[in-house]
Write an enzyme that holds these catalytic residues in place. Structure first.
Site, PDB file in Angstrom:
ATOM      1  N   LYS A  78       0.915  -1.285   0.182  1.00 46.17           N
ATOM      2  CA  LYS A  78       0.017  -0.016  -0.024  1.00 46.17           C
ATOM      3  C   LYS A  78       0.880   1.168  -0.002  1.00 46.17           C
ATOM      4  O   LYS A  78       1.728   1.401   0.973  1.00 46.17           O
ATOM      5  CB  LYS A  78      -0.860  -0.009   1.236  1.00 46.17           C
ATOM      6  CG  LYS A  78      -1.592   1.287   1.469  1.00 46.17           C
ATOM      7  CD  LYS A  78      -2.458   1.021   2.864  1.00 46.17           C
ATOM      8  CE  LYS A  78      -3.267   2.472   3.090  1.00 46.17           C
ATOM      9  NZ  LYS A  78      -4.181   2.398   4.261  1.00 46.17           N
ATOM     10  N   GLU A 133      -3.710   7.647   1.937  1.00 45.04           N
ATOM     11  CA  GLU A 133      -4.138   7.717   3.273  1.00 45.04           C
ATOM     12  C   GLU A 133      -2.920   8.397   3.840  1.00 45.04           C
ATOM     13  O   GLU A 133      -2.664   8.214   4.732  1.00 45.04           O
ATOM     14  CB  GLU A 133      -4.999   6.770   3.900  1.00 45.04           C
ATOM     15  CG  GLU A 133      -5.773   6.236   2.990  1.00 45.04           C
ATOM     16  CD  GLU A 133      -6.770   5.020   3.870  1.00 45.04           C
ATOM     17  OE1 GLU A 133      -6.188   4.454   4.696  1.00 45.04           O
ATOM     18  OE2 GLU A 133      -8.095   5.343   3.744  1.00 45.04           O
ATOM     19  N   ARG A 172     -12.921  11.545  -5.571  1.00 40.57           N
ATOM     20  CA  ARG A 172     -12.105  10.361  -4.871  1.00 40.57           C
ATOM     21  C   ARG A 172     -12.210   9.281  -5.919  1.00 40.57           C
ATOM     22  O   ARG A 172     -11.226   8.434  -6.132  1.00 40.57           O
ATOM     23  CB  ARG A 172     -12.246   9.943  -3.482  1.00 40.57           C
ATOM     24  CG  ARG A 172     -11.624   9.004  -3.198  1.00 40.57           C
ATOM     25  CD  ARG A 172     -12.007   8.625  -1.546  1.00 40.57           C
ATOM     26  NE  ARG A 172     -11.801   7.296  -1.153  1.00 40.57           N
ATOM     27  CZ  ARG A 172     -11.971   6.801   0.090  1.00 40.57           C
ATOM     28  NH1 ARG A 172     -12.501   7.872   1.018  1.00 40.57           N
ATOM     29  NH2 ARG A 172     -11.695   5.713   0.433  1.00 40.57           N
ATOM     30  N   LYS A 196     -10.026  -2.764  -4.921  1.00 37.35           N
ATOM     31  CA  LYS A 196     -11.155  -3.113  -4.186  1.00 37.35           C
ATOM     32  C   LYS A 196     -12.757  -2.977  -5.399  1.00 37.35           C
ATOM     33  O   LYS A 196     -12.406  -2.382  -6.308  1.00 37.35           O
ATOM     34  CB  LYS A 196     -11.363  -1.861  -3.125  1.00 37.35           C
ATOM     35  CG  LYS A 196     -10.522  -1.961  -2.062  1.00 37.35           C
ATOM     36  CD  LYS A 196     -10.877  -0.635  -1.207  1.00 37.35           C
ATOM     37  CE  LYS A 196      -9.736  -0.743   0.088  1.00 37.35           C
ATOM     38  NZ  LYS A 196      -9.867  -0.125   1.243  1.00 37.35           N
ATOM     39  N   ASP A 205     -14.640   2.324  -1.137  1.00 39.75           N
ATOM     40  CA  ASP A 205     -14.037   1.595   0.156  1.00 39.75           C
ATOM     41  C   ASP A 205     -15.271   0.834   0.671  1.00 39.75           C
ATOM     42  O   ASP A 205     -15.793   0.982   1.628  1.00 39.75           O
ATOM     43  CB  ASP A 205     -13.651   2.724   1.239  1.00 39.75           C
ATOM     44  CG  ASP A 205     -12.799   1.786   2.198  1.00 39.75           C
ATOM     45  OD1 ASP A 205     -12.267   0.800   2.003  1.00 39.75           O
ATOM     46  OD2 ASP A 205     -12.497   2.774   2.998  1.00 39.75           O
ATOM     47  N   GLU A 207     -10.479  -7.116  -4.658  1.00 39.02           N
ATOM     48  CA  GLU A 207     -10.086  -7.165  -3.351  1.00 39.02           C
ATOM     49  C   GLU A 207     -11.464  -7.081  -2.545  1.00 39.02           C
ATOM     50  O   GLU A 207     -12.315  -5.901  -3.056  1.00 39.02           O
ATOM     51  CB  GLU A 207      -9.161  -5.841  -2.775  1.00 39.02           C
ATOM     52  CG  GLU A 207      -9.054  -6.068  -1.081  1.00 39.02           C
ATOM     53  CD  GLU A 207      -8.051  -4.736  -0.693  1.00 39.02           C
ATOM     54  OE1 GLU A 207      -6.988  -4.632  -1.136  1.00 39.02           O
ATOM     55  OE2 GLU A 207      -8.558  -4.043   0.398  1.00 39.02           O
ATOM     56  N   GLU A 242     -16.386  -4.150   8.069  1.00 38.62           N
ATOM     57  CA  GLU A 242     -15.913  -2.717   8.509  1.00 38.62           C
ATOM     58  C   GLU A 242     -17.124  -1.951   8.390  1.00 38.62           C
ATOM     59  O   GLU A 242     -17.361  -1.054   9.254  1.00 38.62           O
ATOM     60  CB  GLU A 242     -14.602  -2.488   7.878  1.00 38.62           C
ATOM     61  CG  GLU A 242     -14.557  -1.007   8.023  1.00 38.62           C
ATOM     62  CD  GLU A 242     -13.325  -0.487   7.120  1.00 38.62           C
ATOM     63  OE1 GLU A 242     -12.701  -1.194   6.443  1.00 38.62           O
ATOM     64  OE2 GLU A 242     -13.064   0.766   7.342  1.00 38.62           O
TER      65      GLU A 242
HETATM   66  C1  GCV Z   1      -6.103  -0.794   6.422  1.00 38.01           C
HETATM   67  C2  GCV Z   1     -10.009   1.915   4.762  1.00 38.01           C
HETATM   68  C3  GCV Z   1     -10.040   1.172   5.915  1.00 38.01           C
HETATM   69  C4  GCV Z   1      -8.573   1.177   6.561  1.00 38.01           C
HETATM   70  C5  GCV Z   1      -7.834   0.369   5.742  1.00 38.01           C
HETATM   71  C6  GCV Z   1      -7.941   1.260   4.351  1.00 38.01           C
HETATM   72  C7  GCV Z   1      -7.024   0.394   3.423  1.00 38.01           C
HETATM   73  O1  GCV Z   1      -9.745   3.411   4.815  1.00 38.01           O
HETATM   74  O2  GCV Z   1     -10.996   2.102   6.750  1.00 38.01           O
HETATM   75  O3  GCV Z   1      -8.871   0.628   8.000  1.00 38.01           O
HETATM   76  O4  GCV Z   1      -6.488   0.489   5.951  1.00 38.01           O
HETATM   77  O5  GCV Z   1      -9.036   1.403   3.968  1.00 38.01           O
HETATM   78  O6  GCV Z   1      -7.740  -0.470   2.756  1.00 38.01           O
HETATM   79  O7  GCV Z   1      -6.148   0.395   3.058  1.00 38.01           O
END
Ligand code: GCV
Length: 836
Positions: free
Chosen positions: A292, A296, A345, A369, A374, A396, A402
């Protein structure tokens, strides 16, 4: 001898089960209408090396036959004249039997040939032989004793899980206790849970596990931890599972003491080459890296003015000599300015990756993803799948819930995944299903597949909830064969997990298949996303949190309308990232399906949907319908009392009751929020009207005080009460004006982290019920906790069948503890059949 599918009863229901065996229970079957089948008398496993999958297959067969039929069957390495089940790779089988007629198989595939008590299980490799073994045992455990001859090959070579475990033992978005891999900065000594997890995963065809969080800690690379990763690999190797790790892009700087982490710098290249050789010395079958970067706020190649492909290829070149691969995440985005109508985004992935198509090394796989944002309750398929024909891709998916109730809500997710896997992107006007793109088939790519974020913990249920395990089971089954039917897969899981009783299968099927539509209904509709609190726990409602920040999960809700305008003509242009036919459909509201309308369009609340309802009335109706469906879950489950062991029955019931209560919290918060925004009342007159409630702030308070909540929609009538101090208790009292009758008495209170307040409810001084606000502190519910009175901590407890007479005195005694000042929102008295 042919037995066909028998009707069976499960025996031994009384024994408590903690969920540790998952779907691999091999519970005893007693045949109700027929005698047991004739079974092989010997198990022939064609590899006696203990770390080999074929050895594991032999042991598994022994365990299965013992558990299901109470038969003790010996394992041998030699073929015999007895009836036998023989298991091995094609090479081993041909060598041992001289039989060279095994059908041709693809990598990891198997041939399963059952003729009564003579069974051949032959894998293209040893892993395939193990998969065939689990398939045979799954049939037996479900009472299917049919003769079968079948070849089964996986849809794609990559069928991995990702675990977001941190070195300190915590798990990001994990809801089932601490890590099975790490504690206190190092890999755990005892890898028995790791091995048990490997067994579960192998039984559903998973062949790789990335053991640490994508937000990676560079200390995983110490010599001690590399030895630890070796122990994890040893524990999983017998199950045919290869280990991978997530890398912290900045490790050369933060861990290797280099001046920077520029992917083209010779020192940086040498750093990764060295680390990689250390890892492969320890783990020769190491799977590779997951990365990654530039996401973020984290550094990545772009930090050094290099491309994402430069970064991915740096790692790819390091693992290439060893046959390793690099999964490079497409989750790359920056914060944005919402006041810019064209900022989005959702655009980021295609903008970053499309220009790099063809520049990634052959052992790089871009991990995408399923949707552009998300893991929301509904998203369109990511358009990136259509834009990288010269690049390997994997999808993914998220098994850990979550944004889907964090395993405290039942949500069976495969129907959601199928909306994406079965979606036709029509690249170049040709059929282009997402599942055919990620398998590598559509663009003729050598690599591709599936990455599922699982986040199991040390809780005996693995995911915190027995029912959530259907998602993990189905993930593996769909990665193997994405054309599978989610309901049929679910029913295999139910029979394996809870036994073959028809009523059990029917009820869990109904609840599970109703669960995602219900969750979507009471959270976020029409493609507006989950509407949870994106700035805090991602658990309860907080629609306002989506907007007015840089994170880009926007809804752009104002007084007049709602939705993201992602059109090319007037919006962010995102719709134009799809191939022409799909883009054209999404460009116009009239041709956009209702379920994604607000994903693609900004419309007035009064906009008429294809269904004929307005957007706002759909919101209200869906929220009421979703919460109503959730109320049916505990009632349906109650019907299974005595048909499931008590431990799992009670644990599931507890969660379903919680969900039923929390669905009302969701319903009210979202409905009130949009009523307030739009000023358009609910045509059915429900929103804001609660004739069966007694607001706590309207009761006689003694030792309690009223608090106004912010956001207002987090409490019924926007107010709640808390004890006047956290040292002394208080009481709430009210004379009931309800008609005499029998009611379900519910109390909505807040269960925050940092205290275990106690409550007692009385009617005319007679105790109706008592409880403690400790669901969160005790870990009984594993969702991300809240420290505040809000939609995450809001909880309902219900006492059923309470006799009430008009004029009765209701009293609640609250005793604070720690930070929890026995907060109460309201009391509700529900006549039979009323939901509120
Ligand atoms: C592991 C979102 C989630 C994060 C996660 C991120 C990612 O922002 O809230 O917890 O980080 O995705 O998939 O990298």
């Amino acid at each position: 001898m042919r037995h066909g599918l028998l009707v069976l009863l499960s025996a031994g229901l009384a024994a408590a089960e903690d969920g540790m065996s998952g779907w691999l229970r091999y519970a005893p079957l007693s045949c109700s209408r027929s005698s047991p089948p004739s079974l092989p008398q010997t198990i022939v496993a064609l590899n006696a090396t203990k770390s080999s999958p074929v050895y594991a297959a032999g042991r598994e067969l022994q365990k299965g036959l013992q558990g299901i039929f109470a038969r003790q069957v010996q394992v041998t390495g030699q073929t015999t004249n007895d009836s036998s089940v023989i298991v091995g790779s094609v090479a081993q089988y041909t060598r041992a039997t001289g039989d060279s007629t095994v059908p041709s198989l693809e990598e990891d595939g198997y041939w399963l040939n059952i003729k009564g008590d003579s069974v051949q299980i032959v894998g293209q490799n040893e892993r395939g032989a193990l998969y065939g073994t689990f398939e045979y045992l799954s049939m037996l455990a479900q009472g299917n004793f049919s003769d079968v001859t079948k070849v089964s090959n996986p849809s794609a070579p990559i069928r991995w899980t990702n675990e977001w475990d941190n070195m300190d033992g915590s798990i990001e978005r994990g809801f089932a206790g601490p890590s099975i891999f790490f504690a206190n900065g190092v890999v755990v000594d005892d890898t028995s849970r790791v091995a048990a997890y490997g067994r579960l995963l192998a039984s559903i065809g998973i062949n790789g596990v990335v053991i640490n969080n994508v937000n990676a800690n560079a200390t995983l690379l110490t010599a001690q931890n590399i030895r630890g990763i070796g122990r994890v690999a040893d524990a999983m190797r017998p199950y045919g599972i290869q280990i991978g790790i997530s890398l912290n892009f900045d490790s050369p700087k933060s861990f290797g003491h280099l001046a920077m982490s520029d992917p083209l710098d010779a020192g940086v290249i040498a750093f990764w080459t060295d680390i990689t050789s250390q890892i492969y010395r320890q783990i020769p079958d190491f799977a590779g890296y997951l990365v990654k970067a530039n996401s973020e706020g984290q550094p990545g190649p772009i930090t050094y003015n290099r491309t994402l492909a430069d970064g991915a290829n740096l790692f790819a070149k390091a693992v290439q000599p060893y046959g390793g691969i690099v999964m490079f995440r497409a989750f790359v985005y920056d914060q944005l300015n919402e006041s810019d109508w064209h900022a989005d985004r959702a655009d980021a992935a295609v903008n970053y990756f499309k220009p790099l198509d063809g520049e990634f090394d052959d052992n790089v796989v871009v991990q995408i993803k399923y949707g552009p944002i998300d893991f929301q309750v509904r998203e369109p398929a990511s358009p990136l799948f259509a834009n990288l024909p010269k690049t390997n891709m994997a999808i993914e998916l998220q098994i850990t819930q979550e944004y889907l109730g964090q395993q405290c809500h039942l949500v069976y997710i495969p129907p959601l995944w199928k909306t994406v896997l079965d979606f036709d992107l029509k690249v170049d006007g040709q059929p282009s299903l997402v599942r055919d793109i990620v398998s590598g088939e559509r663009f003729k790519r050598p690599l591709g597949g599936y990455a599922g974020v699982v986040n199991v913990g040390t809780n005996s249920t693995w995911l915190g909830s027995h029912l959530a395990m259907s998602n993990l089971y189905a993930y593996g089954r769909l990665a193997w064969d994405p054309t599978g039917d989610p309901q049929a897969i679910l029913q295999d899981w139910i029979r394996l997990t809870f036994g073959p009783n028809r009523n059990v299968v029917d009820i869990i099927t109904k609840m599970s298949m109703d669960s995602w539509p219900a969750y979507e209904n009471y959270t976020g509709n029409l493609g507006i996303q989950t509407l949870t609190d994106i700035l805090y726990t991602h658990f309860g409602p907080n629609p306002a949190s989506q907007d007015d920040n840089g994170w880009g999960q926007w809804t752009r809700a104002d007084r007049a309308g709602i939705g993201m305008d992602r059109t090319v003509s007037n919006g962010t242009g995102f719709a134009g990232q799809y191939p022409a036919q799909v883009a054209a459909a999404y460009e116009a509201p009239a041709t956009t399906p209702d379920e994604l309308l607000l994903w693609f369009h900004h419309v007035p609340y009064t906009y008429p949907l294809h269904s004929g309802k307005t957007v706002i009335q759909h919101f209200y109706d869906a929220h009421y319908a979703g919460a109503e469906t959730a109320q049916t879950f505990p009632a349906l489950w109650e019907g299974l009392r005595g048909k499931i062991d008590d431990q799992r029955f009670e644990e599931v019931l507890f969660r379903l009751r919680f969900q039923a209560g929390h669905s009302i919290v969701w319903r009210d918060a979202i409905s009130e929020f949009y009523l307030n925004k739009s000023s358009i009342p609910d045509q059915a007159g429900r929103v804001g009207h609660h004739p069966y409630r007694l607001e706590a702030e309207d009761m006689q308070l003694s030792g309690y005080k009223v608090v106004a909540l912010n956001p207002f929609e987090m409490a019924s009538n926007s107010k709640a009460v808390v004890t006047s101090s956290n040292a002394t208790g208080g009481t709430l009292a009210a004379r009931l004006g309800f008609e005499s009758g029998v009611y379900d008495l519910g109390v909505n209170y807040y269960d925050i982290i940092g205290g275990r307040a106690r409550y007692e409810v009385y009617l005319n001084e007679k105790l109706v019920g008592e409880w403690m606000g400790d669901n969160v502190d005790s870990g009984r519910l594993g969702h991300t906790p809240s420290m505040m009175l809000d939609g995450h901590s809001a909880t309902r407890i219900t006492f059923g069948g309470v006799e009430v007479k008009e004029g009765d005195m209701l009293k609640i005694v609250g005793t604070p503890d720690g930070a929890e000042m026995a907060p109460v929102d309201y009391v509700v008295l529900l006549p039979e059949g009323v939901v509120d």
